[in-house]
Design an enzyme around this catalytic site. Sequence first.
Site, short mmCIF file in Angstrom:
data_model
loop_
_atom_site.label_atom_id
_atom_site.label_comp_id
_atom_site.label_asym_id
_atom_site.label_seq_id
_atom_site.Cartn_x
_atom_site.Cartn_y
_atom_site.Cartn_z
N ASN A 23 -9.76 1.93 9.19
CA ASN A 23 -9.06 1.56 10.41
C ASN A 23 -9.66 2.27 11.63
O ASN A 23 -10.27 1.68 12.50
CB ASN A 23 -7.57 1.87 10.26
CG ASN A 23 -6.71 1.36 11.41
OD1 ASN A 23 -5.52 1.16 11.24
ND2 ASN A 23 -7.25 1.13 12.58
N THR A 24 -9.49 3.62 11.64
CA THR A 24 -9.83 4.39 12.84
C THR A 24 -11.29 4.23 13.24
O THR A 24 -11.60 4.14 14.44
CB THR A 24 -9.51 5.88 12.60
OG1 THR A 24 -8.17 5.99 12.09
CG2 THR A 24 -9.60 6.68 13.88
N GLY A 48 -8.16 9.33 9.00
CA GLY A 48 -8.53 9.49 10.41
C GLY A 48 -9.56 10.56 10.68
O GLY A 48 -9.90 10.81 11.84
N LYS A 94 0.88 -1.17 0.00
CA LYS A 94 0.00 0.00 0.00
C LYS A 94 0.92 1.22 0.00
O LYS A 94 1.58 1.50 1.00
CB LYS A 94 -0.92 0.01 1.23
CG LYS A 94 -1.76 1.27 1.31
CD LYS A 94 -2.60 1.35 2.57
CE LYS A 94 -3.04 2.79 2.79
NZ LYS A 94 -3.83 2.96 4.00
N ALA A 142 -9.43 5.49 3.41
CA ALA A 142 -9.26 6.64 4.30
C ALA A 142 -10.48 7.55 4.35
O ALA A 142 -11.15 7.78 3.34
CB ALA A 142 -8.04 7.49 3.93
N GLY A 143 -10.75 8.03 5.55
CA GLY A 143 -11.79 9.03 5.75
C GLY A 143 -13.15 8.49 6.11
O GLY A 143 -14.05 9.25 6.45
#
Lengths: 65, 257
Positions: free
Chosen positions: B205-206, B156, B95, B183-184
């Site tokens: 993830n977050t 994040g 990645k 992301a986001g």
Amino acid sequence: MKIIVNGSELDLGVATLAEALEALNYAGAVVATALNGHFVAARARETTRLAHGDKIEIVAPRQGG
Amino acid sequence: MEFYGVEIASRLLLGTAQYPSPAILADAVRAARAEIVTVSLRRESGRLREGQDFWSLIRNLGIRILPNTAGCHSVKEAVTTAQMAREIFATHWIKLEVIGEVDTLQPDVFGLVEAARILSDDGFAVFPYMTEDLVVAERLIEAGCKVLMPWGAPIGSGQGLNNPFGLRALRAHFPDIPLVVDAGIGLPSHAAAAMELGYDAVLLNTSVAKAGDPVAMARAFAGAVEAGRTAYLAGPMEARDMAAPSTPVFGKPVLAR
């Protein structure tokens, strides 16, 4: 001989990257290495000679997104 | 869905950072029904060996690893990190992140294309973290990328899909390239929205790791991704500005005086 290992200056009496890893307790650990910003494969560590002022990076798997 | 010739059934890719504990991470990966997790490389102390336990945990999950180059701000850093990752994780998947701006963690798309070309030429299967820019996408494909991973919003931030128009345009222009929103994403509804646009998968993830109950949130995301994919395949209706009664007008009794 002064070597920078992961950002810390150390005084090591070693000749090669493999010897440095041994001296710093990495024996058996899953790590990858770079010397002065260039990747050094595990198989090349024994023949990679160190010089005064060299910068070594030693990394391992870690959490990531 | 195939990533570089590998058939992948799960459309939810999960990051491994910021969980309250290793056990919760492992449970969340299972609850998400993820087949791919992202990991990083960080400095290891010969005395503390923090990475070794983490690596045991991940290996025991028995799933595919997608190492990242997170935090790299130059082509050289990203390429060297990728080379180290290939050796440690025994995978040519990477990645690729080349960060260009610290407040938004927006990718440096110029460095990204350059690094993607170097790594592709060296045999890597590159998963580039990119903006939704069509021209950048074209350049990345020319550089050898066979998967594209546009951001939904800054890493994040949990803002969801900031530019649905751009994401829709990317999907329309590259119908045969696997596209992953990376992301986001903050909520399962964001993930469902990405899938409803026809995206092949989402990477997050977050939003799971920082949830009050990460395992339950992982389960919620798995459901949302599946719902969004099913909805996309079912063919969503066209949106319109004016109302259109769903109940038949014909046959309505005349009751007004």
